[in-house]
Design an enzyme around this catalytic site. Structure first.
Site, PDB file in Angstrom:
ATOM      1  N   LYS A  23       0.866  -1.183   0.000  1.00  0.00           N
ATOM      2  CA  LYS A  23       0.000   0.000   0.000  1.00  0.00           C
ATOM      3  C   LYS A  23       0.895   1.222   0.000  1.00  0.00           C
ATOM      4  CE  LYS A  23      -2.296   0.669   3.751  1.00  0.00           C
ATOM      5  NZ  LYS A  23      -3.346   0.508   4.771  1.00  0.00           N
ATOM      6  N   CYS A  41      -7.380  11.362   1.199  1.00  0.00           N
ATOM      7  CA  CYS A  41      -7.638  10.308   0.212  1.00  0.00           C
ATOM      8  C   CYS A  41      -6.847  10.537  -1.069  1.00  0.00           C
ATOM      9  CB  CYS A  41      -9.133  10.285  -0.112  1.00  0.00           C
ATOM     10  SG  CYS A  41      -9.585   9.095  -1.392  1.00  0.00           S
ATOM     11  N   CYS A  43      -7.282   7.732  -3.375  1.00  0.00           N
ATOM     12  CA  CYS A  43      -7.855   6.678  -4.229  1.00  0.00           C
ATOM     13  C   CYS A  43      -9.142   7.145  -4.920  1.00  0.00           C
ATOM     14  CB  CYS A  43      -8.154   5.428  -3.407  1.00  0.00           C
ATOM     15  SG  CYS A  43      -9.609   5.564  -2.338  1.00  0.00           S
ATOM     16  N   CYS A  52      -9.657  10.651   3.924  1.00  0.00           N
ATOM     17  CA  CYS A  52      -9.721   9.195   3.771  1.00  0.00           C
ATOM     18  C   CYS A  52     -10.728   8.624   4.768  1.00  0.00           C
ATOM     19  CB  CYS A  52      -8.333   8.620   4.040  1.00  0.00           C
ATOM     20  SG  CYS A  52      -8.270   6.828   4.169  1.00  0.00           S
ATOM     21  N   HIS A  56     -10.163   2.815   0.548  1.00  0.00           N
ATOM     22  CA  HIS A  56      -9.066   2.288  -0.273  1.00  0.00           C
ATOM     23  C   HIS A  56      -8.845   0.794  -0.008  1.00  0.00           C
ATOM     24  CE1 HIS A  56      -7.121   3.678   3.486  1.00  0.00           C
ATOM     25  NE2 HIS A  56      -6.417   2.565   3.335  1.00  0.00           N
TER      26      HIS A  56
HETATM   27 FE1  FES Z   1      -9.060   6.938  -0.444  1.00  0.00          FE
HETATM   28 FE2  FES Z   1      -8.321   6.005   1.937  1.00  0.00          FE
HETATM   29  S1  FES Z   1      -7.068   6.707   0.350  1.00  0.00           S
HETATM   30  S2  FES Z   1     -10.313   6.270   1.172  1.00  0.00           S
END
Ligand code: FES
Length: 75
Positions: A23, A41, A43, A52, A56
């Site tokens: 990760k 976040c 992702c 976040c 993810h």
């Molecule tokens: Fe996107 Fe954790 S990096 S929710």
């Protein structure tokens, strides 16, 4: 006319960056933060974007991707 919806196949969003890591997580140490730790976040799946919310993890399991948040830590 009929409308046909096709479910999008889950795909990784990180094609080549640091793929040997389970990760990808980066940290930035700053001196002025109101909270000791804030995760942003990377992702694009978070329900609390730009923060976040752990989404993810589900994305990584579904796609074999390795994305993770940017962590801001209070020094
Ligand atoms: Fe996107 Fe954790 S990096 S929710």
């Amino acid at each position: 006319k009929r409308l046909v919806l096709v479910k999008a196949e889950a795909q990784a969003i990180n094609p080549e960056i640091r793929k040997t890591e389970a990760k990808v997580v980066d940290s930035v140490v700053v001196t002025e933060l109101s909270k000791p730790l804030t995760a942003y976040c990377r992702c694009w799946r978070s329900g609390t974007f730009p923060l976040c919310d752990g989404s993810h993890v589900k994305h990584n399991k579904a796609t074999g991707d390795n994305v993770g948040p940017l962590l801001l830590k209070k020094q």
